[in-house]
Design a protein around this motif. Structure first.
Motif, PDB file in Angstrom:
ATOM      1  N   PRO A  99      49.647  88.779 -64.482  1.00  0.00           N
ATOM      2  CA  PRO A  99      49.484  87.659 -63.366  1.00  0.00           C
ATOM      3  C   PRO A  99      48.249  87.155 -62.698  1.00  0.00           C
ATOM      4  CG  PRO A  99      51.599  89.255 -62.822  1.00  0.00           C
ATOM      5  CD  PRO A  99      50.683  89.691 -63.838  1.00  0.00           C
ATOM      6  N   GLY A 100      47.851  86.055 -62.620  1.00  0.00           N
ATOM      7  CA  GLY A 100      46.529  85.828 -62.066  1.00  0.00           C
ATOM      8  C   GLY A 100      45.503  85.717 -63.252  1.00  0.00           C
ATOM      9  N   SER A 101      45.737  85.965 -64.316  1.00  0.00           N
ATOM     10  CA  SER A 101      44.634  86.145 -65.496  1.00  0.00           C
ATOM     11  C   SER A 101      44.437  84.913 -66.306  1.00  0.00           C
ATOM     12  CB  SER A 101      44.940  87.435 -66.410  1.00  0.00           C
ATOM     13  OG  SER A 101      46.152  87.178 -67.087  1.00  0.00           O
ATOM     14  N   ALA A 122      53.350  84.825 -63.290  1.00  0.00           N
ATOM     15  CA  ALA A 122      52.643  83.853 -62.039  1.00  0.00           C
ATOM     16  C   ALA A 122      51.164  83.639 -62.285  1.00  0.00           C
ATOM     17  CB  ALA A 122      53.014  84.487 -60.901  1.00  0.00           C
ATOM     18  N   ASP A 123      50.809  82.693 -61.848  1.00  0.00           N
ATOM     19  CA  ASP A 123      49.490  82.241 -61.721  1.00  0.00           C
ATOM     20  C   ASP A 123      48.441  82.376 -62.992  1.00  0.00           C
ATOM     21  OD1 ASP A 123      49.946  81.710 -58.871  1.00  0.00           O
ATOM     22  OD2 ASP A 123      50.044  83.622 -58.386  1.00  0.00           O
ATOM     23  N   LEU A 124      49.044  82.063 -64.009  1.00  0.00           N
ATOM     24  CA  LEU A 124      48.123  81.965 -65.108  1.00  0.00           C
ATOM     25  C   LEU A 124      47.347  80.793 -65.280  1.00  0.00           C
ATOM     26  CD1 LEU A 124      50.598  83.530 -67.995  1.00  0.00           C
ATOM     27  CD2 LEU A 124      48.673  84.802 -66.723  1.00  0.00           C
ATOM     28  N   THR A 125      46.304  81.195 -66.065  1.00  0.00           N
ATOM     29  CA  THR A 125      45.382  79.893 -66.296  1.00  0.00           C
ATOM     30  C   THR A 125      45.568  79.941 -67.949  1.00  0.00           C
ATOM     31  OG1 THR A 125      44.134  80.030 -64.651  1.00  0.00           O
ATOM     32  CG2 THR A 125      43.130  78.731 -66.586  1.00  0.00           C
ATOM     33  N   GLY A 152      53.816  79.840 -58.277  1.00  0.00           N
ATOM     34  CA  GLY A 152      52.852  80.454 -59.250  1.00  0.00           C
ATOM     35  C   GLY A 152      52.910  79.861 -60.565  1.00  0.00           C
TER      36      GLY A 152
END
Length: 281
Positions: A99-101, A122-125, A152
């Motif tokens: 998540p977030g990566s 969640a919160d992937l680019t 997210g």
């Protein structure tokens, strides 16, 4: 083709040649299902048109004559040929995303299946050169979509470029965009994989774009069902020792597993491993 089990050999061969011409290639396992005949029957049916120069036999199927290494079947031609395998691979691979990566996805039907699984991270680019992969994320977030209102939601970046039959974007525009980026993780679909050629693509432009993706990634995870083993495209773009993990399916032959184990740090066979490797930052 449907309900063709009573067709004569010549009729089956004519239908096979037509499928190859219309879709840019066919796979043996798909023909056995559609024609309701054995694997051996299909392989025999491929022999005569191959001798006549109407098609060329390749590992796992056939392509138009003289296009074995350069033939790139369209997205629809390759979708749903190994749906169970692709879903198994996607499930295991998705567990590797943090998540977030920042993750990148190349084109292909397996990465398309993976895109749907990544909606739960969640919160992937997400950076992709696949029109289909980008559509999977955008469709899910539209009103009524599977991810509507989900916290997210990913940020999706689609590179520009020239569209291929498999609906990937390649060429100088895509290469320039990718060159300026860095990814924590790359999920890479491939046209072919072998010990001799490494990872290969059916065109020079696609190979170069994939090469750029590999160079921009901290970790490279190849997602490829067993039918890609032994296939060699026109242009190699990465060695096997440049791959961190290969996720394949239970159909991968034992000999292939032994050969790959000599070059790859991690070989994961989806459907057989009790637990997928833990995600690493």
């Amino acid at each position: 083709m449907s309900n063709h089990q009573n067709l004569l050999g010549e009729q089956r061969r004519a239908l096979i040649v037509d499928e190859v011409r219309r879709h840019g290639g066919v796979r043996v396992n798909e023909l056995t299902r559609r024609l309701n005949v054995s694997d051996m029957t299909v392989r025999r049916d491929l022999d005569a048109p191959a001798r006549q120069g109407l098609l060329e036999k390749v590992h796992g199927g056939a392509v138009p004559a003289s296009e074995a290494s350069t033939c790139e079947p369209g997205f629809e031609a390759t979708s749903s040929l190994e749906p169970g395998a692709e879903e198994d691979i996607a499930r295991v691979a998705a567990a590797m995303a943090v998540p977030g990566s920042a993750v990148a996805l190349s084109g292909g039907t397996t990465t398309y299946a993976l895109a749907h699984r990544l909606l739960d991270v969640a919160d992937l680019t997400v950076v992709t050169n696949s029109v289909r992969v980008a559509d999977a994320f955008h469709t899910a977030q539209r009103p009524g979509g599977a991810a509507e209102g989900r916290p997210g939601a990913p940020t999706v970046v689609l590179t520009g470029g020239v569209r291929t039959p498999s609906e990937s974007l390649v060429g100088p525009v895509a290469d320039q965009a990718i060159r300026s980026l860095r990814f924590d993780l790359l999920f890479l679909g491939v046209h072919g994989i072998s010990v001799e050629a490494g990872l290969s693509a059916p065109s020079l432009a696609e190979a170069e774009t994939n090469r750029r993706l590999v160079r921009s990634a901290r970790r490279v995870v190849v997602v490829a069902d067993h039918t890609k083993w032994g296939t060699v495209g026109l242009s190699s773009f990465a060695r096997l020792d440049e791959v961190d993990t290969l996720v394949s399916d239970a159909g991968l032959p034992g000999g292939a597993r032994e050969a790959l184990a000599e070059y790859l740090p991690n070989l994961v066979v989806a459907g057989e491993a009790a637990d997928p490797p833990e995600a690493r930052a």
